[in-house]
Design a protein around this motif. Structure first.
Motif, PDB file in Angstrom:
ATOM      1  N   ASN A 200       0.810  -1.222   0.000  1.00  9.12           N
ATOM      2  CA  ASN A 200       0.000   0.000   0.000  1.00  9.12           C
ATOM      3  C   ASN A 200       0.845   1.275   0.000  1.00  9.12           C
ATOM      4  O   ASN A 200       0.315   2.368  -0.190  1.00  9.12           O
ATOM      5  CB  ASN A 200      -0.932   0.020   1.216  1.00  9.12           C
ATOM      6  CG  ASN A 200      -2.064  -0.982   1.075  1.00  9.12           C
ATOM      7  OD1 ASN A 200      -2.433  -1.353  -0.028  1.00  9.12           O
ATOM      8  ND2 ASN A 200      -2.586  -1.439   2.191  1.00  9.12           N
ATOM      9  N   ASN A 228      -6.205  -1.131 -10.011  1.00 12.48           N
ATOM     10  CA  ASN A 228      -6.536  -1.952  -8.848  1.00 12.48           C
ATOM     11  C   ASN A 228      -7.711  -1.315  -8.102  1.00 12.48           C
ATOM     12  O   ASN A 228      -7.559  -0.287  -7.443  1.00 12.48           O
ATOM     13  CB  ASN A 228      -5.313  -2.062  -7.926  1.00 12.48           C
ATOM     14  CG  ASN A 228      -5.574  -2.990  -6.746  1.00 12.48           C
ATOM     15  OD1 ASN A 228      -6.633  -3.611  -6.644  1.00 12.48           O
ATOM     16  ND2 ASN A 228      -4.601  -3.084  -5.840  1.00 12.48           N
ATOM     17  N   ASP A 229      -8.874  -1.906  -8.232  1.00 11.89           N
ATOM     18  CA  ASP A 229     -10.073  -1.335  -7.609  1.00 11.89           C
ATOM     19  C   ASP A 229     -10.021  -1.411  -6.091  1.00 11.89           C
ATOM     20  O   ASP A 229     -10.751  -0.668  -5.416  1.00 11.89           O
ATOM     21  CB  ASP A 229     -11.323  -2.071  -8.105  1.00 11.89           C
ATOM     22  CG  ASP A 229     -11.551  -1.855  -9.596  1.00 11.89           C
ATOM     23  OD1 ASP A 229     -11.096  -0.811 -10.098  1.00 11.89           O
ATOM     24  OD2 ASP A 229     -12.167  -2.731 -10.238  1.00 11.89           O
ATOM     25  N   ASN A 230      -9.208  -2.290  -5.527  1.00 11.29           N
ATOM     26  CA  ASN A 230      -9.135  -2.453  -4.070  1.00 11.29           C
ATOM     27  C   ASN A 230      -8.084  -1.558  -3.419  1.00 11.29           C
ATOM     28  O   ASN A 230      -7.918  -1.592  -2.202  1.00 11.29           O
ATOM     29  CB  ASN A 230      -8.833  -3.916  -3.715  1.00 11.29           C
ATOM     30  CG  ASN A 230      -9.933  -4.850  -4.190  1.00 11.29           C
ATOM     31  OD1 ASN A 230     -11.113  -4.497  -4.153  1.00 11.29           O
ATOM     32  ND2 ASN A 230      -9.546  -6.046  -4.652  1.00 11.29           N
ATOM     33  N   PHE A 231      -7.381  -0.773  -4.235  1.00 10.31           N
ATOM     34  CA  PHE A 231      -6.305   0.053  -3.677  1.00 10.31           C
ATOM     35  C   PHE A 231      -6.884   1.221  -2.897  1.00 10.31           C
ATOM     36  O   PHE A 231      -7.804   1.904  -3.339  1.00 10.31           O
ATOM     37  CB  PHE A 231      -5.410   0.565  -4.806  1.00 10.31           C
ATOM     38  CG  PHE A 231      -4.314   1.479  -4.330  1.00 10.31           C
ATOM     39  CD1 PHE A 231      -3.183   0.968  -3.716  1.00 10.31           C
ATOM     40  CD2 PHE A 231      -4.418   2.858  -4.488  1.00 10.31           C
ATOM     41  CE1 PHE A 231      -2.172   1.810  -3.273  1.00 10.31           C
ATOM     42  CE2 PHE A 231      -3.425   3.704  -4.051  1.00 10.31           C
ATOM     43  CZ  PHE A 231      -2.286   3.164  -3.438  1.00 10.31           C
ATOM     44  N   GLN A 232      -6.319   1.460  -1.701  1.00 11.08           N
ATOM     45  CA  GLN A 232      -6.711   2.588  -0.858  1.00 11.08           C
ATOM     46  C   GLN A 232      -5.491   3.483  -0.652  1.00 11.08           C
ATOM     47  O   GLN A 232      -4.492   3.057  -0.077  1.00 11.08           O
ATOM     48  CB  GLN A 232      -7.223   2.105   0.506  1.00 11.08           C
ATOM     49  CG  GLN A 232      -8.516   1.304   0.441  1.00 11.08           C
ATOM     50  CD  GLN A 232      -9.698   2.155   0.025  1.00 11.08           C
ATOM     51  OE1 GLN A 232      -9.708   3.357   0.283  1.00 11.08           O
ATOM     52  NE2 GLN A 232     -10.687   1.541  -0.612  1.00 11.08           N
ATOM     53  N   ASN A 239      -9.363   7.690  -6.819  1.00  3.45           N
ATOM     54  CA  ASN A 239      -8.944   7.032  -8.050  1.00  3.45           C
ATOM     55  C   ASN A 239      -8.863   8.029  -9.199  1.00  3.45           C
ATOM     56  O   ASN A 239      -7.994   7.921 -10.070  1.00  3.45           O
ATOM     57  CB  ASN A 239      -9.943   5.907  -8.385  1.00  3.45           C
ATOM     58  CG  ASN A 239      -9.462   5.018  -9.520  1.00  3.45           C
ATOM     59  OD1 ASN A 239      -9.848   5.205 -10.668  1.00  3.45           O
ATOM     60  ND2 ASN A 239      -8.623   4.053  -9.190  1.00  3.45           N
TER      61      ASN A 239
END
Length: 801
Positions: A200, A228-232, A239
């Motif tokens: 991360n 990456n849709d799950n990246f925070q 995004n």
């Protein structure tokens, strides 16, 4: 006191250190710094550590005792303590702090040997304390200060291998700081290792790559992040922000980006972020401009301005497009200036400049059309924008016709924004102005079959169709058009407001259509045809009061008086009050004007019908007109009966005025004595305030007739409505009356009644005392102003009694 040989015999104390060597001779200690004496005060501590050599507290007390002593003595104690307790963290920690403090501020290059001695101490400590992260952190930090890159990096690696995984974040924090300080390939490799543990934190790695100008790998990593849709994001970036960073990166450094296909990335952003389309199209064009692909950039600009959906995005792209063309022209013109200065001639280059100038001018001329395209893409059913596009073509007949045709084919009548019928009318007017009347008729015929949102739109279109024929003096064709428009369907019993039905089925009930039709018939038709149209309006029950009055006026103008009166009666049947009042008012006025007293009984019947259901609010004008009729053509006593009826039939607001009118008429016709009954009836039925006024008028009448006692009785009766402190005018009038016509007894009686009425009001209105008191000064002033000026007159007040 034990001597040194004894101690040496028992503990065999002889040590060598990397920093100082100490040898005991008697009670002296020999070191590299010279000799120093073992003091008397040290004896208890020596004895204590002899008795308890493995007790930590004993050694710490001895160390604290030597804090103010020279460094060599402190090191001697620490070395002896560590020989006995080699795994003590506390001793090692204090010892290392002491050694680091000694070299603090020294140049690590000039005093390399001193630093090396401290490093050796750390290495000795880590033999047994390799699980202590604090020791590793201090050692690594100390090495970073010495700028020994390789040794520091290897020490960090040793720390990571020695410590458990839960302790690694403490090591990685200074390790990454070290990596950023060192930079280069070392930093990149370290961050790659770190990302395997903490993926991360890739944003830090990207920032590092950008600072090192490793744009290709930075773009590659950033592309992985945005996909990456799950990246925070740890920095709170959305995004969308990451997408914008990626686009800016690949556009600013197109030559360095080799691993990514830039155009698909930006186009995917255009599809994804619809609120930033303009900026993304500009980014893609800027990418090709920096690569030197000007024609490709121009194609991108053209595609952008033809696909965007908002004016804001269009403005961004168009401004950038114009700036790009202008900059290219400026560069070409500078080259041309240089050629002229050098005497070279290049016809092809000059032709290219002319072409670019023509292209730029054509782009600026296209701007209004392009903006219109954007608005039509937003809403292809926007009638106003289609009309605006027609106006942009001006005298280009072919394009105007093409635009009208395209608009008609595109617009959905039920979703049209604006007035679609006006577009059809404008299209027909275009052919009419061009002299092609048949084509205009064709357009109108097609327009009448369109299912508009509103019935009035179709009605207006039919009217415009007929007006076009009138402008060309085709009166009969205009009448035929209106006859077609008002023809009812097979089932005429349709609801005009039923939206589920098409407008063609409901338009025959449009009042707009019928109003135009009847005006047209009155202008160019005959009386009979006009009457037929009016009668059809009444049959459909869509007539308004104005239609009724117009129809009656039309018949009156053509000498059909009785037919006109029948129209009024039909209108009265259609409408209730208050609308019927206006019709009755006009009807009765016209009837009286026409017949006067020749048909008096019929006029009376009409008035009785009008008054039968008339609300009190509208009764007064009718009663006055009725009474005037009787006065002019009937009997006076009949008029008096009508006025008497009016006093009870009108509204409360008009009753007082009606009584005054009735009294005036009665007095004029039958004398003032006839009005006594009217006055008495008025005093009985009117409210207190108006009854008081009526009583004063009645008393004044009796006074003029010489009936003083009757007048006094009326004053006494009216006094019950007048509070002396609120209505002093009444009492002053009575006072003046008694002064002129009364005596002492009647004056006293007036004052007695005044006190009685005042007492009554005090009892009934106790809650209003404050209000009354506030008015007393004003009442006193009125009384003083109303006092008689003649001193010979009798002026008696309460004080005289």
């Amino acid at each position: 006191m034990a001597t040194f040989p004894e101690v040496a015999h028992r503990r065999n104390v002889s040590t060598e250190t990397s920093y100082v060597s100490c040898t005991f001779v008697g009670n002296l200690i020999l070191s590299q710094g010279g000799l120093f004496k073992n003091e008397e005060i040290d004896v208890p501590f020596e004895e204590e550590i002899l008795r308890n050599p493995f007790t930590l507290k004993s050694w710490l007390r001895y160390i604290d005792h030597k804090l103010e002593k020279p460094l060599a003595q402190q090191i001697w104690i620490y070395e002896r303590a560590l020989k006995e307790l080699p795994g003590s963290y506390k001793i090692w920690k204090r010892y290392l702090d002491l050694r680091m403090k000694h070299v603090e501020g020294l140049n690590p290059v000039r005093y390399e040997k001193e630093y090396q001695k401290v490093n050796n101490c750390f290495e000795r400590a880590l033999v047994l304390l390799h699980k202590m992260p604090s020791i590793w952190l201090e050692y690594c930090t100390f090495l970073m200060k010495q700028c020994i890159i390789t040794k520091a990096r290897r020490t960090f690696d040793r720390a990571l291998r020695a410590l458990p995984i839960t302790q690694h974040p403490r090591i990685w924090e200074p390790y990454l700081k070290f990596a950023r300080t060192v930079g280069g390939e070392t930093a990149i490799r370290l961050y790659r290792r770190y990302l395997k543990l903490e993926p991360n934190h890739v944003e830090e790695y990207i920032d590092l790559l950008l600072s090192l100008e490793r744009y290709d790998e930075a773009a590659k990593r950033l592309a992985q992040v945005v996909n990456n849709d799950n990246f925070q994001s740890l920095h709170g970036k959305s995004n969308y922000q990451l997408w914008m960073e990626l686009c800016d990166l690949v556009c600013k450094h197109p030559n360095e980006i080799k691993s990514l296909k830039v155009e698909p990335i930006i186009r995917s952003g255009i599809r994804r972020f619809t609120d930033q389309v303009g900026r993304l199209w500009n980014s893609l064009a800027s990418y090709y401009i920096k690569l030197g692909h000007f024609e490709k950039a121009r194609d991108v600009y053209e595609e952008g301005i033809k696909t965007v959906m908002t004016v804001r995005d269009f403005s961004q792209i168009f401004d950038a497009y114009a700036e790009f063309e202008e900059s290219v022209m400026s560069a070409k013109m500078e080259e041309a200036s240089e050629r002229v200065a050098s005497g070279r001639n290049d016809p092809l280059a000059d032709l290219e400049i002319d072409l670019r100038l023509a292209r730029f001018e054509e782009l600026m001329d296209r701007r209004p059309f392009l903006v219109n395209d954007v608005l039509l893409r937003q809403n292809p059913n926007n009638v106003h924008e289609w009309m605006k596009r027609v106006s942009l073509w001006k005298d280009n007949v072919e394009k105007v016709v093409e635009t009208y045709s395209k608009a008609i084919q595109t617009i959905n009548p039920k979703k049209a924004v604006g007035k679609l019928h006006e577009l059809w009318i404008a299209f027909a007017s275009f052919y009419e102005e061009g002299g092609s009347l048949d084509d205009a008729r064709t357009i109108f015929e097609k327009a009448t079959k369109v299912n508009y949102k509103n019935v009035n739109d179709l009605a207006t279109l039919w009217c415009e169709y007929a007006e076009m024929e009138l402008r060309h003096n085709n009166y009969q064709r205009a009448l035929d058009i209106m006859a077609r428009a008002t023809t009812p369907p097979r089932n005429p019993n349709v609801n005009f407001r039923d939206e589920s039905l098409s407008v063609q089925l409901r338009v025959f009930k449009s009042l707009t259509l019928w109003s135009f039709y009847v005006d047209l018939e009155e202008s160019v038709g005959t009386v009979e045809t006009t009457r037929i149209v009016y009668d059809r309006i009444l049959e459909l029950k869509i007539a308004t009061p104005q239609i009724i009055i117009n129809y009656a006026n039309f018949l009156e103008e053509n000498k059909y008086y009785e037919e006109g009166f029948k129209v009024y009666e039909r209108g009265i049947e259609l409408f209730n009050y208050p609308i019927a009042f206006e019709i009755w008012n006009t009807y009765l006025t016209k009837f009286i004007k026409r017949y006067g007293g020749s048909k008096l009984e019929r006029a009376r019947d009409l008035f009785e019908q009008a008054l039968e259901k008339c609300p009190p609010k509208f009764a007064k004008p009718l009663y006055l007109m009725y009474g005037k009729l009787e006065e002019d053509y009937g009997l006076a006593r009949h008029a008096m009966r009508i006025y008497d009826r009016a006093t009870s039939a009108v509204s409360d607001e008009d009753r007082f005025e009606m009584f005054n009118f009735y009294i005036a008429k009665a007095s004029a016709n039958f004398g003032v004595t006839y009005t006594r009954e009217i006055y008495e009836h008025a005093i009985e039925v009117l409210p207190d305030r108006e009854a008081k006024e009526m009583g004063l008028k009645y008393a004044e009448l009796e006074r003029k007739l010489g009936e003083i006692d009757r007048a006094r009785a009326l004053y006494a009766h009216a006094s019950q409505f007048c509070d002396p402190r609120i209505d002093p005018g009444f009492w002053q009038t009575w006072h003046d009356f008694e002064v002129k016509h009364g005596n002492e007894d009647t004056f006293k009686e007036m004052l007695r009644i005044k006190r009685s009425v005042q007492a009554q009001y005090n009892t009934e209105n106790n809650t209003e005392i404050n209000f009354i008191s506030a008015q007393l000064p004003a009442n006193q002033q009125v009384k003083q102003q109303a006092a008689p000026a003649n001193p010979d007159e009798i002026a008696m007040d309460d004080d005289d009694l």
